[in-house]
Write an enzyme that holds these catalytic residues in place. Structure first.
Site, PDB file in Angstrom:
ATOM      1  N   ARG A   1     -21.652  -8.515 -37.524  1.00 47.17           N
ATOM      2  CA  ARG A   1     -23.030  -7.768 -36.781  1.00 47.17           C
ATOM      3  C   ARG A   1     -23.167  -5.991 -37.741  1.00 47.17           C
ATOM      4  NH1 ARG A   1     -25.760 -10.760 -32.340  1.00 47.17           N
ATOM      5  NH2 ARG A   1     -28.057  -9.223 -32.726  1.00 47.17           N
TER       6      ARG A   1
ATOM      7  N   CYS B   1     -10.125   3.641 -19.200  1.00 48.34           N
ATOM      8  CA  CYS B   1      -8.973   3.050 -18.881  1.00 48.34           C
ATOM      9  C   CYS B   1      -8.296   1.361 -19.464  1.00 48.34           C
ATOM     10  CB  CYS B   1      -9.432   2.459 -17.226  1.00 48.34           C
ATOM     11  SG  CYS B   1      -9.974   0.854 -17.753  1.00 48.34           S
TER      12      CYS B   1
ATOM     13  N   TYR C   1     -20.037  -9.678 -33.858  1.00 44.10           N
ATOM     14  CA  TYR C   1     -20.385  -8.384 -33.405  1.00 44.10           C
ATOM     15  C   TYR C   1     -20.267  -7.326 -34.428  1.00 44.10           C
ATOM     16  CZ  TYR C   1     -23.192  -9.859 -29.496  1.00 44.10           C
ATOM     17  OH  TYR C   1     -24.392 -11.036 -28.563  1.00 44.10           O
TER      18      TYR C   1
ATOM     19  N   GLN D   1     -36.250  -6.509 -27.728  1.00 44.35           N
ATOM     20  CA  GLN D   1     -35.949  -7.553 -27.707  1.00 44.35           C
ATOM     21  C   GLN D   1     -34.665  -7.061 -29.130  1.00 44.35           C
ATOM     22  OE1 GLN D   1     -37.271 -11.995 -26.949  1.00 44.35           O
ATOM     23  NE2 GLN D   1     -38.283 -10.920 -28.812  1.00 44.35           N
TER      24      GLN D   1
ATOM     25  N   HIS E   1     -32.449  -6.306 -24.242  1.00 42.40           N
ATOM     26  CA  HIS E   1     -31.476  -7.233 -24.309  1.00 42.40           C
ATOM     27  C   HIS E   1     -30.215  -5.923 -24.919  1.00 42.40           C
ATOM     28  CE1 HIS E   1     -34.068 -10.601 -25.509  1.00 42.40           C
ATOM     29  NE2 HIS E   1     -33.774 -10.703 -24.164  1.00 42.40           N
TER      30      HIS E   1
HETATM   31  C1  BV8 Z   1     -32.118 -14.605 -18.073  1.00 48.11           C
HETATM   32  C2  BV8 Z   1     -28.146 -11.297 -26.808  1.00 48.11           C
HETATM   33  C3  BV8 Z   1     -31.890 -14.730 -15.785  1.00 48.11           C
HETATM   34  C4  BV8 Z   1     -27.719 -10.034 -27.577  1.00 48.11           C
HETATM   35  C5  BV8 Z   1     -30.266 -13.293 -26.604  1.00 48.11           C
HETATM   36  C6  BV8 Z   1     -30.225 -21.774 -18.490  1.00 48.11           C
HETATM   37  C7  BV8 Z   1     -29.512 -21.316 -18.416  1.00 48.11           C
HETATM   38  C8  BV8 Z   1     -29.491 -19.483 -18.542  1.00 48.11           C
HETATM   39  C9  BV8 Z   1     -30.629 -19.351 -18.709  1.00 48.11           C
HETATM   40  C10 BV8 Z   1     -31.369 -20.378 -19.084  1.00 48.11           C
HETATM   41  C11 BV8 Z   1     -31.536 -21.442 -19.491  1.00 48.11           C
HETATM   42  N1  BV8 Z   1     -32.680 -22.076 -20.024  1.00 48.11           N
HETATM   43  C12 BV8 Z   1     -33.432 -20.890 -20.017  1.00 48.11           C
HETATM   44  C13 BV8 Z   1     -32.524 -20.008 -20.170  1.00 48.11           C
HETATM   45  C14 BV8 Z   1     -33.656 -18.435 -20.238  1.00 48.11           C
HETATM   46  C15 BV8 Z   1     -32.846 -17.922 -21.289  1.00 48.11           C
HETATM   47  C16 BV8 Z   1     -33.389 -17.970 -22.128  1.00 48.11           C
HETATM   48  O1  BV8 Z   1     -34.948 -17.957 -22.618  1.00 48.11           O
HETATM   49  N2  BV8 Z   1     -33.066 -19.487 -23.572  1.00 48.11           N
HETATM   50  C17 BV8 Z   1     -34.168 -20.042 -24.736  1.00 48.11           C
HETATM   51  C18 BV8 Z   1     -33.612 -20.006 -25.783  1.00 48.11           C
HETATM   52  C19 BV8 Z   1     -34.988 -21.208 -23.851  1.00 48.11           C
HETATM   53  N3  BV8 Z   1     -32.972 -16.344 -20.927  1.00 48.11           N
HETATM   54  C20 BV8 Z   1     -31.325 -15.502 -20.551  1.00 48.11           C
HETATM   55  O2  BV8 Z   1     -30.967 -16.681 -20.198  1.00 48.11           O
HETATM   56  C21 BV8 Z   1     -31.993 -14.254 -20.686  1.00 48.11           C
HETATM   57  N4  BV8 Z   1     -31.887 -14.134 -19.060  1.00 48.11           N
HETATM   58  O3  BV8 Z   1     -32.922 -15.538 -17.807  1.00 48.11           O
HETATM   59  O4  BV8 Z   1     -31.425 -14.174 -16.403  1.00 48.11           O
HETATM   60  C22 BV8 Z   1     -31.273 -16.494 -15.720  1.00 48.11           C
HETATM   61  C23 BV8 Z   1     -29.956 -15.748 -15.142  1.00 48.11           C
HETATM   62  C24 BV8 Z   1     -28.709 -17.321 -15.507  1.00 48.11           C
HETATM   63  C25 BV8 Z   1     -29.351 -18.212 -15.027  1.00 48.11           C
HETATM   64  C26 BV8 Z   1     -31.008 -18.049 -15.289  1.00 48.11           C
HETATM   65  C27 BV8 Z   1     -31.417 -17.748 -15.682  1.00 48.11           C
HETATM   66  C28 BV8 Z   1     -31.627 -13.627 -21.060  1.00 48.11           C
HETATM   67  C29 BV8 Z   1     -32.588 -13.876 -22.920  1.00 48.11           C
HETATM   68  C30 BV8 Z   1     -31.381 -12.887 -23.592  1.00 48.11           C
HETATM   69  C31 BV8 Z   1     -30.616 -13.455 -24.356  1.00 48.11           C
HETATM   70  N5  BV8 Z   1     -30.014 -12.980 -25.223  1.00 48.11           N
HETATM   71  N6  BV8 Z   1     -29.116 -11.957 -28.124  1.00 48.11           N
HETATM   72  C32 BV8 Z   1     -27.528 -10.431 -28.842  1.00 48.11           C
HETATM   73  O5  BV8 Z   1     -27.122 -10.578 -29.419  1.00 48.11           O
HETATM   74  O6  BV8 Z   1     -28.440 -10.204 -29.958  1.00 48.11           O
HETATM   75  S1  BV8 Z   1     -31.417 -13.565 -27.151  1.00 48.11           S
HETATM   76  C33 BV8 Z   1     -32.155 -13.350 -28.901  1.00 48.11           C
HETATM   77  O7  BV8 Z   1     -33.292 -14.578 -29.449  1.00 48.11           O
HETATM   78  C34 BV8 Z   1     -31.642 -12.129 -29.242  1.00 48.11           C
HETATM   79  O8  BV8 Z   1     -31.334 -11.417 -28.751  1.00 48.11           O
HETATM   80  C35 BV8 Z   1     -33.943 -11.841 -30.136  1.00 48.11           C
HETATM   81  O9  BV8 Z   1     -33.424 -10.938 -29.437  1.00 48.11           O
HETATM   82  C36 BV8 Z   1     -33.777 -12.771 -28.464  1.00 48.11           C
HETATM   83  C37 BV8 Z   1     -35.410 -13.377 -29.184  1.00 48.11           C
HETATM   84  O10 BV8 Z   1     -35.387 -13.635 -30.942  1.00 48.11           O
HETATM   85  P1  BV8 Z   1     -36.511 -12.946 -31.544  1.00 48.11           P
HETATM   86  O11 BV8 Z   1     -36.766 -11.971 -31.646  1.00 48.11           O
HETATM   87  O12 BV8 Z   1     -37.773 -13.653 -31.107  1.00 48.11           O
HETATM   88  O13 BV8 Z   1     -35.895 -13.772 -32.926  1.00 48.11           O
HETATM   89  P2  BV8 Z   1     -36.353 -15.028 -33.820  1.00 48.11           P
HETATM   90  O14 BV8 Z   1     -35.363 -14.984 -34.720  1.00 48.11           O
HETATM   91  O15 BV8 Z   1     -35.825 -16.186 -32.699  1.00 48.11           O
HETATM   92  O16 BV8 Z   1     -37.825 -15.064 -34.348  1.00 48.11           O
HETATM   93  C38 BV8 Z   1     -37.878 -13.539 -35.256  1.00 48.11           C
HETATM   94  C39 BV8 Z   1     -39.424 -14.102 -35.286  1.00 48.11           C
HETATM   95  O17 BV8 Z   1     -39.867 -13.748 -36.833  1.00 48.11           O
HETATM   96  C40 BV8 Z   1     -39.555 -15.440 -35.968  1.00 48.11           C
HETATM   97  O18 BV8 Z   1     -41.274 -15.602 -35.744  1.00 48.11           O
HETATM   98  C41 BV8 Z   1     -40.583 -15.285 -37.515  1.00 48.11           C
HETATM   99  O19 BV8 Z   1     -41.183 -16.253 -38.587  1.00 48.11           O
HETATM  100  C42 BV8 Z   1     -40.481 -13.534 -37.413  1.00 48.11           C
HETATM  101  N7  BV8 Z   1     -40.518 -12.856 -38.251  1.00 48.11           N
HETATM  102  C43 BV8 Z   1     -39.542 -13.286 -39.939  1.00 48.11           C
HETATM  103  N8  BV8 Z   1     -39.432 -12.370 -40.086  1.00 48.11           N
HETATM  104  C44 BV8 Z   1     -40.579 -11.362 -39.841  1.00 48.11           C
HETATM  105  C45 BV8 Z   1     -41.397 -12.250 -38.906  1.00 48.11           C
HETATM  106  N9  BV8 Z   1     -42.035 -11.487 -38.773  1.00 48.11           N
HETATM  107  C46 BV8 Z   1     -42.928 -10.269 -39.389  1.00 48.11           C
HETATM  108  N10 BV8 Z   1     -42.557  -9.713 -40.654  1.00 48.11           N
HETATM  109  C47 BV8 Z   1     -41.271 -10.826 -41.171  1.00 48.11           C
HETATM  110  N11 BV8 Z   1     -40.910  -9.929 -42.415  1.00 48.11           N
END
Ligand code: BV8
Length: 258
Positions: A88, A168, A85, A119, A137
């Protein structure tokens, strides 16, 4: 390159009115709407220089999310997670909003009811001037004490490896939502309501794989909204949306916001 202006005035006489393009359809829907919800992901910040998570040069290509973005990772090695972090924060401190962020600021001024659900944790929407933002997020410029729960903004870049709470002295963590952690229920409820009540939902720059945020597009669609996607590549949402505009957000968004 000289491009002769093509006189289309007689086109309609021969071929009937020209069909509007998907972008024109999307822009018209947005111009007519007085309730708009927007969901953004890392792709909207990519042209500002903020790395995305998935895809060719994404962060998850270099690091394993379970090593850095889970409460278990933080418990196991808090200094490693903080190093990620700190890196970042240093990188994002040099990044500035791009025309896609600005397009949303302009859109918000024009639309009666506008909710920006992001997000992203980079804070660039707020820096651009967006007002009604739901950071589902969290925000990496905010820190939260693991002992007393105090939450405050901390923008210093030369923090110690394990920053301490100013109240604290307990250990601080980034105020972001990690995998396996629940989202703030009030923020998620507000995002769900905005998606369920909007006339148009605009989904920009997300791979639509992280739940529950990605599912907000389906909430809007099932509630009858017109859903527009702007992304570099197709996503799991692409099949369901009404218009999918493939391309750079920094180029498409200003055209949509006109
Ligand atoms: C939850 C941290 C209830 C912050 C992030 C097993 C156990 C526990 C949970 C799960 C599990 N299996 C599934 C889950 C649910 C899980 C999940 O969804 N997993 C996925 C991977 C399958 N979700 C969670 O855990 C969430 N909480 O469900 O709570 C719970 C509780 C306990 C147990 C069960 C359920 C919490 C989700 C938050 C996770 N934190 N990051 C940080 O430091 O950033 S997620 C991470 O991915 C980022 O935060 C980001 O916000 C998020 C999504 O990513 P994107 O923003 O979409 O980015 P990405 O790179 O993927 O895509 C970019 C896109 O832009 C691409 O398509 C690309 O083509 C496009 N692009 C690129 N350049 C351009 C463009 N488009 C246009 N113009 C451009 N120039």
């Amino acid at each position: 390159m000289f491009c002769p202006k093509i006189d289309t005035s007689r086109h309609a006489a021969y071929f009937g009115p020209m069909e509007p393009t998907p972008l024109q359809i999307a822009a018209q829907r947005l111009a007519q709407a007085d309730k708009v919800a927007v969901l953004t992901g890392a792709g909207i910040s990519a042209e500002s220089g903020v790395p995305t998570f998935r895809g060719a040069d994404g962060l998850w290509e270099k690091y394993r999310p379970e090593d850095l973005a889970t409460p278990q990772a933080f418990a196991r090695d808090p200094e490693l997670v903080w190093r990620w972090y700190h890196w970042r924060r240093g990188l994002i401190a040099e990044c500035f909003p791009n025309p896609a962020h600005q397009a949303l600021v302009n859109m918000e001024k024009r639309v009666a009811s506008f909710t920006l659900i992001t997000q992203n944790v980079d804070g660039l929407h707020r820096l651009a001037g967006s007002r009604n933002i739901l950071e589902v997020h969290g925000n990496l410029w905010m820190v939260r004490c693991t002992a007393c729960g105090t939450l405050y903004e901390q923008r210093e870049l030369d923090l110690p490896p394990r920053p301490a709470c100013r109240e604290c002295g307990g250990f601080l963590r980034p105020h972001v939502v990690w995998f396996g952690e629940s989202l703030d229920s009030r923020i998620l409820e507000a995002a769900w309501q905005a998606a369920a009540q909007c006339q148009v939902m605009l989904v920009v720059g997300t791979s639509a794989v992280v739940q529950p945020a990605a599912g907000l597009a389906s909430v809007a669609k099932q509630a009858g909204a017109f859903v527009i996607e702007v992304n570099l590549e197709p996503t799991p949402n692409s099949r369901e949306v009404d218009v999918s505009l493939m391309g750079k957000a920094g180029e498409i968004m200003p055209q949509l916001a006109q």
